[in-house]
Design an enzyme around this catalytic site. Structure first.
Site, PDB file in Angstrom:
ATOM      1  N   ARG A 168       0.829  -1.225   0.000  1.00  0.00           N
ATOM      2  CA  ARG A 168       0.000   0.000   0.000  1.00  0.00           C
ATOM      3  C   ARG A 168       0.855   1.265   0.000  1.00  0.00           C
ATOM      4  O   ARG A 168       0.542   2.251   0.672  1.00  0.00           O
ATOM      5  CB  ARG A 168      -0.955   0.036   1.201  1.00  0.00           C
ATOM      6  CG  ARG A 168      -1.929  -1.083   1.269  1.00  0.00           C
ATOM      7  CD  ARG A 168      -2.953  -1.054   0.121  1.00  0.00           C
ATOM      8  NE  ARG A 168      -3.916  -2.105   0.324  1.00  0.00           N
ATOM      9  CZ  ARG A 168      -3.722  -3.365  -0.086  1.00  0.00           C
ATOM     10  NH1 ARG A 168      -2.613  -3.694  -0.726  1.00  0.00           N
ATOM     11  NH2 ARG A 168      -4.636  -4.282   0.136  1.00  0.00           N
ATOM     12  N   SER A 242     -10.877  -0.475   3.216  1.00  0.00           N
ATOM     13  CA  SER A 242     -10.089  -0.727   4.435  1.00  0.00           C
ATOM     14  C   SER A 242      -9.552   0.603   4.958  1.00  0.00           C
ATOM     15  O   SER A 242      -8.916   1.347   4.211  1.00  0.00           O
ATOM     16  CB  SER A 242      -8.900  -1.632   4.130  1.00  0.00           C
ATOM     17  OG  SER A 242      -9.376  -2.832   3.597  1.00  0.00           O
ATOM     18  N   GLU A 338      -5.100   4.206   6.052  1.00  0.00           N
ATOM     19  CA  GLU A 338      -4.880   3.997   4.614  1.00  0.00           C
ATOM     20  C   GLU A 338      -5.343   5.196   3.751  1.00  0.00           C
ATOM     21  O   GLU A 338      -4.583   5.663   2.915  1.00  0.00           O
ATOM     22  CB  GLU A 338      -5.595   2.712   4.175  1.00  0.00           C
ATOM     23  CG  GLU A 338      -5.046   2.155   2.882  1.00  0.00           C
ATOM     24  CD  GLU A 338      -5.711   0.852   2.477  1.00  0.00           C
ATOM     25  OE1 GLU A 338      -5.427  -0.182   3.093  1.00  0.00           O
ATOM     26  OE2 GLU A 338      -6.514   0.874   1.531  1.00  0.00           O
TER      27      GLU A 338
HETATM   28  C1  LIG Z   1     -15.529  -0.120  -1.031  1.00  0.00           C
HETATM   29  C2  LIG Z   1     -14.042   0.109  -1.230  1.00  0.00           C
HETATM   30  C3  LIG Z   1     -13.204  -0.970  -1.376  1.00  0.00           C
HETATM   31  C4  LIG Z   1     -11.823  -0.789  -1.571  1.00  0.00           C
HETATM   32  N1  LIG Z   1     -11.031  -1.880  -1.703  1.00  0.00           N
HETATM   33  C5  LIG Z   1      -9.705  -1.736  -1.897  1.00  0.00           C
HETATM   34  C6  LIG Z   1      -8.862  -2.892  -2.050  1.00  0.00           C
HETATM   35  O1  LIG Z   1      -9.319  -4.022  -2.046  1.00  0.00           O
HETATM   36  N2  LIG Z   1      -7.537  -2.684  -2.213  1.00  0.00           N
HETATM   37  C7  LIG Z   1      -6.989  -1.430  -2.265  1.00  0.00           C
HETATM   38  O2  LIG Z   1      -5.773  -1.323  -2.412  1.00  0.00           O
HETATM   39  N3  LIG Z   1      -7.772  -0.323  -2.130  1.00  0.00           N
HETATM   40  C8  LIG Z   1      -9.100  -0.440  -1.946  1.00  0.00           C
HETATM   41  N4  LIG Z   1      -9.889   0.667  -1.794  1.00  0.00           N
HETATM   42  C9  LIG Z   1      -9.290   2.010  -1.813  1.00  0.00           C
HETATM   43  C10 LIG Z   1      -9.368   2.726  -3.199  1.00  0.00           C
HETATM   44  O3  LIG Z   1     -10.291   2.108  -4.027  1.00  0.00           O
HETATM   45  C11 LIG Z   1      -8.007   2.747  -3.909  1.00  0.00           C
HETATM   46  O4  LIG Z   1      -7.040   3.355  -3.108  1.00  0.00           O
HETATM   47  C12 LIG Z   1      -8.067   3.472  -5.268  1.00  0.00           C
HETATM   48  O5  LIG Z   1      -6.876   3.273  -5.971  1.00  0.00           O
HETATM   49  C13 LIG Z   1      -8.324   4.974  -5.119  1.00  0.00           C
HETATM   50  O6  LIG Z   1      -8.570   5.481  -6.411  1.00  0.00           O
HETATM   51  P1  LIG Z   1      -9.274   6.860  -6.626  1.00  0.00           P
HETATM   52  O7  LIG Z   1      -9.238   7.169  -8.093  1.00  0.00           O
HETATM   53  O8  LIG Z   1     -10.609   6.885  -6.003  1.00  0.00           O
HETATM   54  O9  LIG Z   1      -8.274   7.856  -5.871  1.00  0.00           O
HETATM   55  P2  LIG Z   1      -8.614   9.146  -5.017  1.00  0.00           P
HETATM   56  O10 LIG Z   1      -9.292   8.747  -3.762  1.00  0.00           O
HETATM   57  O11 LIG Z   1      -9.279  10.168  -5.862  1.00  0.00           O
HETATM   58  O12 LIG Z   1      -7.140   9.645  -4.674  1.00  0.00           O
HETATM   59  C14 LIG Z   1      -6.298   8.873  -3.829  1.00  0.00           C
HETATM   60  C15 LIG Z   1      -4.904   9.519  -3.825  1.00  0.00           C
HETATM   61  O13 LIG Z   1      -4.318   9.429  -5.120  1.00  0.00           O
HETATM   62  C16 LIG Z   1      -3.989  10.724  -5.637  1.00  0.00           C
HETATM   63  N5  LIG Z   1      -4.243  10.657  -7.089  1.00  0.00           N
HETATM   64  C17 LIG Z   1      -5.403  10.312  -7.693  1.00  0.00           C
HETATM   65  N6  LIG Z   1      -5.232  10.268  -9.025  1.00  0.00           N
HETATM   66  C18 LIG Z   1      -3.927  10.613  -9.262  1.00  0.00           C
HETATM   67  C19 LIG Z   1      -3.129  10.752 -10.451  1.00  0.00           C
HETATM   68  N7  LIG Z   1      -3.628  10.515 -11.675  1.00  0.00           N
HETATM   69  N8  LIG Z   1      -1.839  11.126 -10.301  1.00  0.00           N
HETATM   70  C20 LIG Z   1      -1.288  11.362  -9.080  1.00  0.00           C
HETATM   71  N9  LIG Z   1      -2.002  11.243  -7.928  1.00  0.00           N
HETATM   72  C21 LIG Z   1      -3.303  10.865  -8.023  1.00  0.00           C
HETATM   73  C22 LIG Z   1      -4.910  11.669  -4.886  1.00  0.00           C
HETATM   74  O14 LIG Z   1      -4.381  12.990  -4.846  1.00  0.00           O
HETATM   75  C23 LIG Z   1      -4.932  11.021  -3.508  1.00  0.00           C
HETATM   76  O15 LIG Z   1      -3.762  11.344  -2.794  1.00  0.00           O
HETATM   77  C24 LIG Z   1     -11.287   0.523  -1.616  1.00  0.00           C
HETATM   78  C25 LIG Z   1     -12.145   1.625  -1.480  1.00  0.00           C
HETATM   79  C26 LIG Z   1     -13.504   1.423  -1.298  1.00  0.00           C
HETATM   80  C27 LIG Z   1     -14.412   2.626  -1.170  1.00  0.00           C
END
Ligand SMILES: Cc1cc2nc3c(=O)[nH]c(=O)nc-3n(C[C@H](O)[C@H](O)[C@H](O)COP(=O)(O)OP(=O)(O)OC[C@H]3O[C@@H](n4cnc5c(N)ncnc54)[C@H](O)[C@@H]3O)c2cc1C
Length: 342
Positions: A168, A242, A338
């Site tokens: 992570r 998580s 996380e």
């Molecule tokens: C129901 C649920 C289940 C989940 N299960 C998992 C799982 O099984 N495993 C897991 O690892 N995670 C899980 N997650 C967490 C999440 O889905 C991941 O971390 C995902 O990658 C976040 O993507 P996002 O586009 O929503 O990022 P955001 O929440 O929009 O951003 C997260 C971070 O990334 C940065 N960011 C976003 N896009 C970019 C870019 N293009 N360039 C540089 N920085 C950027 C943002 O500034 C921020 O710091 C879960 C979340 C939920 C709600």
């Protein structure tokens, strides 16, 4: 200011974060072409503002007002790039939805990413915390990415070692935080696929369906059903998946804890340390199904904090702090959060 960038003010973020926090962005910009990032960098007013890069908002806990320029990354497109003897190389732009991308790779007949099915968010955010599930991490199939470097204004290509992936974690959470915008990610998917069923419940699920030699699609379908039964759907109950990382502790601490709590779950790591199950630790502190104000601990999975309706970022932070303090008090273990607090 450059006219092709359409800056908005006071934009509601409620629909743009999976925790369902009714936050407001002071300034907001949607980026649909990589060239707009150069324009943003060249604009003296905009480039001086603190920035929040926004993907799908599924790993964020927002404050009521985000006093920053929220930059929503909406770069789209995915393609099969090339192939060699062993791999097919596929690329997707940052704004593509991760799960839809996984399904698309399966439709192309390519396995590898199936264990990461149904993870919310975008392709561009997947490398940030090296998303992982069911015994697979994104880095296992990652090949390279391109990113816009705000410091130099150049587009750079970073390979796996440059990204310094860990559990992570990646360089984008540290040295490259607020500097690199991920534009496109390329994966190397193996031509000879091997099923990875390190997790009992997936193998068990397939067995109940009499699937002896599962295809990547079978594994994806199983994981979708299992995840839907265990995790709250953010469209219904706000959450960020998580909430805490599984802590990694020295063997000496793990041995001491096992002596006091023989049922404690732990997994030995290659360096001899142990990974503990954060959900178990939280449950032992009595938090499963409990709440503090408008934030609760999901009754089916203690690792997930949920919005019980109208929760603020401050309330989420308060419950997270209380849980961390209780786990530290009972087990002497520090839980690391996380999602990113803004
Ligand atoms: C129901 C649920 C289940 C989940 N299960 C998992 C799982 O099984 N495993 C897991 O690892 N995670 C899980 N997650 C967490 C999440 O889905 C991941 O971390 C995902 O990658 C976040 O993507 P996002 O586009 O929503 O990022 P955001 O929440 O929009 O951003 C997260 C971070 O990334 C940065 N960011 C976003 N896009 C970019 C870019 N293009 N360039 C540089 N920085 C950027 C943002 O500034 C921020 O710091 C879960 C979340 C939920 C709600």
């Amino acid at each position: 200011m450059n006219r092709t960038l359409s800056l908005q003010k006071n934009v509601p973020l409620l629909a743009l974060n999976s925790f369902g926090i009714a936050a407001m962005a002071q300034f907001f910009l949607r980026i649909e072409r990589a060239g707009q990032l150069l324009q943003l960098r060249d604009d003296a007013t905009l480039s001086a503002m603190p920035r929040l890069l926004l993907g799908g908002g599924s790993n964020l806990v927002l404050s009521d007002t985000v006093n920053a320029l929220v930059v929503q990354l909406a770069l789209m497109g995915k393609r099969v790039n090339s192939e060699d003897e062993r791999y097919v190389y596929v690329s997707a732009a940052a704004g593509e939805k991760w799960h839809e991308f996984v399904l698309w790779t399966l439709q192309q007949g390519l396995g590898g990413l199936e264990n990461l099915s149904l993870i919310p968010g975008t392709v561009g955010a997947a490398p940030i915390q090296n998303i992982g599930a069911y015994g697979v991490e994104m880095q296992d199939y990652f090949h390279h990415l391109t990113a816009f470097d705000f410091q130099t204004g150049e587009t750079v290509t970073l390979d796996k070692s440059a990204c310094r992936f860990a559990y992570r974690d990646s360089i984008f959470k540290r040295e490259y935080k607020d500097r690199m915008v991920i534009l496109e990610v390329t994966f190397a998917l193996p031509k000879t696929w091997q099923v990875r069923l390190n997790y009992g419940d997936v193998a068990q699920f397939l067995a109940t369906k009499n699937i002896v030699q599962p295809s990547p699609k079978d594994v994806s379908d199983a994981i979708i059903v299992i995840r839907q039964s265990k995790l709250p759907d953010p469209a219904v109950i706000g959450n960020a998946g998580s909430f805490f990382k599984n802590p990694i502790v020295p063997a000496v601490l793990r041995d001491r804890l096992v002596a006091s709590y023989p049922s404690m779950v732990s997994y030995v790591q290659t360096d001899g340390s142990y990974k503990l199950a954060a959900g178990w630790l939280i449950e032992q502190c009595g938090w499963k199904g409990k709440s503090l104000g408008r934030v609760g601990v999901y009754p089916k999975q203690a690792l997930v904090l949920v919005n019980l309706g109208g929760a603020t970022g401050a309330e989420v932070r308060q419950l997270a702090q209380q849980i961390r303090s209780d786990v530290r008090g009972k087990f002497g273990v520090d839980l690391e959060v996380e999602p990113v607090f803004i």
